[in-house]
Design an enzyme around this catalytic site. Structure first.
Site, PDB file in Angstrom:
ATOM      1  N   LYS A 184     -11.876  -4.799   8.837  1.00  0.00           N
ATOM      2  CA  LYS A 184     -11.772  -5.649   7.647  1.00  0.00           C
ATOM      3  C   LYS A 184     -12.989  -6.555   7.517  1.00  0.00           C
ATOM      4  O   LYS A 184     -13.667  -6.858   8.496  1.00  0.00           O
ATOM      5  CB  LYS A 184     -10.578  -6.608   7.725  1.00  0.00           C
ATOM      6  CG  LYS A 184      -9.383  -6.186   8.479  1.00  0.00           C
ATOM      7  CD  LYS A 184      -8.275  -7.209   8.331  1.00  0.00           C
ATOM      8  CE  LYS A 184      -8.159  -8.135   9.514  1.00  0.00           C
ATOM      9  NZ  LYS A 184      -7.153  -9.177   9.345  1.00  0.00           N
ATOM     10  N   CYS A 203       0.784  -1.232   0.000  1.00  0.00           N
ATOM     11  CA  CYS A 203       0.000   0.000   0.000  1.00  0.00           C
ATOM     12  C   CYS A 203       0.823   1.293   0.000  1.00  0.00           C
ATOM     13  O   CYS A 203       0.466   2.226  -0.727  1.00  0.00           O
ATOM     14  CB  CYS A 203      -1.056   0.002   1.096  1.00  0.00           C
ATOM     15  SG  CYS A 203      -0.611  -0.827   2.600  1.00  0.00           S
ATOM     16  N   ARG A 263       7.553 -10.662   5.513  1.00  0.00           N
ATOM     17  CA  ARG A 263       7.249 -10.372   6.917  1.00  0.00           C
ATOM     18  C   ARG A 263       7.960 -11.390   7.782  1.00  0.00           C
ATOM     19  O   ARG A 263       7.913 -12.581   7.495  1.00  0.00           O
ATOM     20  CB  ARG A 263       5.738 -10.457   7.172  1.00  0.00           C
ATOM     21  CG  ARG A 263       4.984  -9.460   6.330  1.00  0.00           C
ATOM     22  CD  ARG A 263       3.507  -9.554   6.550  1.00  0.00           C
ATOM     23  NE  ARG A 263       2.823  -8.625   5.658  1.00  0.00           N
ATOM     24  CZ  ARG A 263       1.514  -8.578   5.502  1.00  0.00           C
ATOM     25  NH1 ARG A 263       0.729  -9.385   6.190  1.00  0.00           N
ATOM     26  NH2 ARG A 263       0.972  -7.703   4.680  1.00  0.00           N
ATOM     27  N   HIS A 298      -8.244  -1.515   0.726  1.00  0.00           N
ATOM     28  CA  HIS A 298      -7.254  -2.555   0.433  1.00  0.00           C
ATOM     29  C   HIS A 298      -8.057  -3.821   0.171  1.00  0.00           C
ATOM     30  O   HIS A 298      -8.992  -4.090   0.909  1.00  0.00           O
ATOM     31  CB  HIS A 298      -6.371  -2.882   1.634  1.00  0.00           C
ATOM     32  CG  HIS A 298      -5.724  -1.712   2.299  1.00  0.00           C
ATOM     33  ND1 HIS A 298      -4.366  -1.577   2.357  1.00  0.00           N
ATOM     34  CD2 HIS A 298      -6.238  -0.656   2.968  1.00  0.00           C
ATOM     35  CE1 HIS A 298      -4.070  -0.481   3.043  1.00  0.00           C
ATOM     36  NE2 HIS A 298      -5.182   0.100   3.426  1.00  0.00           N
ATOM     37  N   ASP A 327      -2.832  -8.100  -4.593  1.00  0.00           N
ATOM     38  CA  ASP A 327      -3.194  -6.876  -3.902  1.00  0.00           C
ATOM     39  C   ASP A 327      -3.784  -5.835  -4.855  1.00  0.00           C
ATOM     40  O   ASP A 327      -3.456  -5.818  -6.037  1.00  0.00           O
ATOM     41  CB  ASP A 327      -1.914  -6.287  -3.286  1.00  0.00           C
ATOM     42  CG  ASP A 327      -2.193  -5.555  -1.997  1.00  0.00           C
ATOM     43  OD1 ASP A 327      -3.372  -5.418  -1.630  1.00  0.00           O
ATOM     44  OD2 ASP A 327      -1.214  -5.120  -1.353  1.00  0.00           O
ATOM     45  N   GLN A 375       0.906 -11.163  -2.589  1.00  0.00           N
ATOM     46  CA  GLN A 375      -0.501 -10.800  -2.426  1.00  0.00           C
ATOM     47  C   GLN A 375      -1.083 -10.436  -3.783  1.00  0.00           C
ATOM     48  O   GLN A 375      -0.431  -9.765  -4.576  1.00  0.00           O
ATOM     49  CB  GLN A 375      -0.622  -9.578  -1.511  1.00  0.00           C
ATOM     50  CG  GLN A 375      -0.130  -9.820  -0.108  1.00  0.00           C
ATOM     51  CD  GLN A 375      -0.237  -8.558   0.730  1.00  0.00           C
ATOM     52  OE1 GLN A 375       0.195  -7.493   0.309  1.00  0.00           O
ATOM     53  NE2 GLN A 375      -0.810  -8.677   1.904  1.00  0.00           N
ATOM     54  N   HIS A 430      -5.412  -1.536  -4.449  1.00  0.00           N
ATOM     55  CA  HIS A 430      -5.885  -0.458  -3.602  1.00  0.00           C
ATOM     56  C   HIS A 430      -6.813   0.412  -4.408  1.00  0.00           C
ATOM     57  O   HIS A 430      -6.472   0.852  -5.503  1.00  0.00           O
ATOM     58  CB  HIS A 430      -4.697   0.320  -3.029  1.00  0.00           C
ATOM     59  CG  HIS A 430      -3.877  -0.544  -2.129  1.00  0.00           C
ATOM     60  ND1 HIS A 430      -2.769  -1.225  -2.564  1.00  0.00           N
ATOM     61  CD2 HIS A 430      -4.066  -0.895  -0.830  1.00  0.00           C
ATOM     62  CE1 HIS A 430      -2.290  -1.943  -1.571  1.00  0.00           C
ATOM     63  NE2 HIS A 430      -3.044  -1.773  -0.504  1.00  0.00           N
TER      64      HIS A 430
END
Length: 651
Positions: A477, A342, A371, A523, A391, A389, A393
């Site tokens: 979330k 992000c 991570r 997200h 991912d 991910q 946004h």
RNA sequence: GCUGUUGUAGCUCAGGGGUAGAGCACUUCCUUGGUAAGGAAGAGGUCAGGGGUUCAAAUCCCCUCAACAGCUCCA
């Protein structure tokens, strides 16, 4: 006596029966049938589960609970935990007890053996003791007790854990339960007697912190499961064995999808060719859907300067527990492996002034993040330290949040449906109202974000569960949770509303009023991560992937080396139609080639020999089904493509 | 991170103070076979790594690493 007061009992079938005041669940069952009375484990009285021996003093709605009711099983297993405790106390005098609840399948009891080690080798003796105590058919007796008496009982026994539990209870609400020689602090309810517990198996042993708190002492947790019939225990154990065969770590190795290497590092998966192909197919499947849904692809680097994460707040929140900064020859210059995409995407947003007409702006990237997960957490592909991910946004105006949220839900549901993930639960994760310091942002923003999620979920008719304290530190979330083969829950798809990052990055757009406004960020990741999603996909399908995903879709099996050329010819024809596979040229008999193709889960086997060659045919065999007969290669192509079309609908 | 268990050939596993074992997989040869394992021979291991005890350690002890189970954590 005959003038005993009468009460009215409503039963689930809608009937209302009259009984004398003080009637028990067991007596009600007996009045219906003797068989039912034998099987009643507990009674649900006005929505609360009671002992079937507890007198009912007023009109009530009653459901009699048996082994077939989830609450009946829960009671059975809770009582089994007490039986375990009784056995432990008999075998290990001085043992202290924590808590011993029922689980979805079975039960556990947390115990403190005072430094004495217990291992699975001791299970046989404990099980035998439990069997012996069960055969005593001891009743579970409920006894209300004053707080003072409860305290003195456990003070004398020297059980500080029970004393701590009593400390949190209200005088007048405390009950003890006794069966045989064992008395426990317990709210109940329990089954009538220990004799109902026929089949007993202790399954596992592990450490667990007292009261789930890492600061506390670690107790020994003993897991077990019990059944009213031996046969059910055997069936259960068989099911567990079958589930283990679907474990993605096992199948991933067998099917050569991925591997780990100590030398590369813990939690860093290596994707093997077949796994990489599978993963690429999944990616292109989603990319195609996302293109239709108006997402724009972006690509960002794997590292970013430390300043980026200071701005985003991730440094403060996770800096210490992350892979540590990367240094450069330049003193004072530090970069971080990216733990999230992000912040990079926020910087893309900022590359030019944005107008309200540009929104929503949906930036998508299959972004690989790193991570530093706790070593004890790493687990196959479901919990790793480097993962990708799917991912994206979405930057939008406040008035667009709900619409965008709904569109994301639709995308997630499309993905789940296409891949046959029917068994998921939708979880709304809100912040812990008791501990707001864990989160960043104003109450007002949080409330807006939380209600956006709740409304959108309701609008799509999702059956949701709400968990307090499960939110991300920057926002609430909506998570899509699924279970693996062994019943553990994992988060896959996630959608998060975020008012914080736009603020931290000073994101803005020019509204129709010619004023600057702040966009809202959503997200979202339908798969969650490629790694975890594929892990669950492997377990759901037992490695038998849908045809369109299968690494090898066909294998051509020549009867002998004489038909190798024809096999190659067929193979190239199929390859021209994007059908993946190979020719099994090994010097083996056809039976062997078929067996190996079955074991490696190739969906279609094409057998070619003299007959096929002379008539330009292929003999088709489907994995798990057997011979489908012969057809022309062109006909097989049509048949094959229709198969794929049937289970791969477009968004 | 914590508690516990485990670590022997590519895989699944047996063994266990005195020269390292099986099945499958692999290589070579024989076999050219029609719908779930053809035959023979061969190659392959610093018994996770390091230290200690011992005449002798894969085996016993300690440390480290990793895997597994659960707990805690999870952007």
């Amino acid at each position: 006596m005959s003038d005993q007061p009468i009460i009215k009992i409503s039963l689930p079938d809608g009937s209302v029966r009259e009984y004398p005041k003080g009637v028990t669940g067991h007596q009600i069952a007996f009045s219906i049938s003797e068989g039912l009375a034998r099987n009643v484990l507990a009674a649900k009285v006005n929505g609360e589960v009671w002992d079937s021996s507890r007198p009912i003093e007023a009109d009530a709605t009653v459901t009699l609970l048996t082994w077939n009711d989830p609450e009946g099983k829960a009671t059975f297993w809770h009582s089994s935990a007490h039986l375990l405790a009784e056995a432990l106390e008999a075998l290990y005098p001085g043992v202290k007890f924590g808590t011993g609840p029922s689980l979805e399948k079975g039960f556990y009891y947390d115990v403190d053996l005072g430094g004495q080690a217990l291992s699975m080798e001791d299970f046989a003796a404990i099980e035998a003791k439990m069997q012996e105590l069960a055969r005593g058919k001891n009743q579970y007796l409920r006894q209300p007790i004053s707080k003072a008496d409860a305290i003195s009982f456990f003070t004398e026994k020297g059980d500080e854990y029970k004393l701590e539990l009593i400390d949190g209870l209200e005088d007048g609400q405390i009950t003890f339960y006794t069966q045989g020689n064992f008395t426990d602090l317990c709210r109940g309810p329990h089954i009538p007697n220990t004799g109902i517990i026929k089949a007993i198996k202790l399954t596992n042993i592990a450490g667990a912190y007292w009261r789930n708190n890492q600061e506390n002492k670690m107790l020994t947790r003993i897991y077990g499961i019990t059944f009213p019939k031996q046969k059910e225990l055997e069936e259960h154990l068989h099911q567990v064995e079958e589930a283990k065969k679907r474990d993605h770590r096992k199948l991933g190795k067998e099917l050569e999808l991925f591997a780990f290497s100590e030398k590369v590092g813990q939690g860093l998966p290596l994707w093997l060719p077949k796994g990489a192909m599978l993963r690429e197919r999944l990616e292109s499947f989603l990319k195609k859907a996302q293109l239709k849904a108006g997402y724009l692809p972006v690509v960002t680097p794997h590292i970013g300067s430390k300043a980026l994460y200071v701005t985003s707040g991730h440094w403060e929140k996770y800096g210490k527990d992350s892979f540590q900064p990367i240094k450069t020859p330049d003193e004072d210059e530090e970069f971080m492996l990216k733990p999230m995409n992000c912040p990079h995407h926020c910087e893309i947003y900022k590359t030019k002034p944005r107008s309200y007409r540009d929104l929503p702006l949906r930036l998508a990237e299959f972004g690989t993040v790193y991570r530093y997960e706790q070593s004890g957490e790493l687990h196959g592909l479901t919990r790793v330290r480097g993962f990708t991910q799917d991912d994206a946004h979405i930057f939008c105006r406040t008035d667009q949040v709900k619409e965008e949220f709904l569109r994301v839900i639709d995308l997630v549901l499309y993905v789940f449906k296409t891949l046959g993930f029917n068994d998921y639960s939708a979880q709304i994760s809100l912040r812990d109202p008791e501990n707001k310091a864990k989160y960043i942002g104003t109450d007002e923003d949080w409330e807006k974000a939380e209600s956006a999620i709740i409304e959108a979920s309701a609008e799509r008719g999702l059956a949701t569960v709400t968990e307090l304290g499960e939110a991300a530190f920057y926002g609430p979330k909506l998570d899509f949770m699924v279970r693996d083969a062994l019943g553990r829950k994992w988060q896959l798809g996630t959608i998060q509303v975020d008012y914080q990052l736009p603020q931290r990055f000073n994101l803005e757009y020019i509204g129709s009023d010619n004023q600057k406004h702040q966009p809202v960020m959503i997200h979202r990741a339908p798969f969650g991560s490629m790694e975890r999603f594929i892990a669950i996909l492997i377990e759901n399908t037992a490695g038998q992937f849908p045809l369109w995903l299968s690494p090898d879709q066909i294998v051509i099996l020549p009867i002998s080396e004489k038909y190798a050329d024809y096999a190659e010819e067929v193979f190239f024809t199929l390859q021209d139609q994007d059908i993946r596979g190979f020719v099994d040229h090994r010097d083996e008999k056809i039976g062997r080639k078929i067996r190996d193709a079955e074991v490696t889960k190739v969906p279609f086997m094409l057998i070619v020999g003299e007959k096929e060659q002379s008539e330009q045919l292929v003999s088709i065999r489907r994995k798990g089904e057997g011979d489908l007969g012969s057809m022309k290669v062109e006909d097989f192509i049509v048949f094959f493509q229709k198969e794929i079309k049937n289970n791969l609908t477009s968004f």
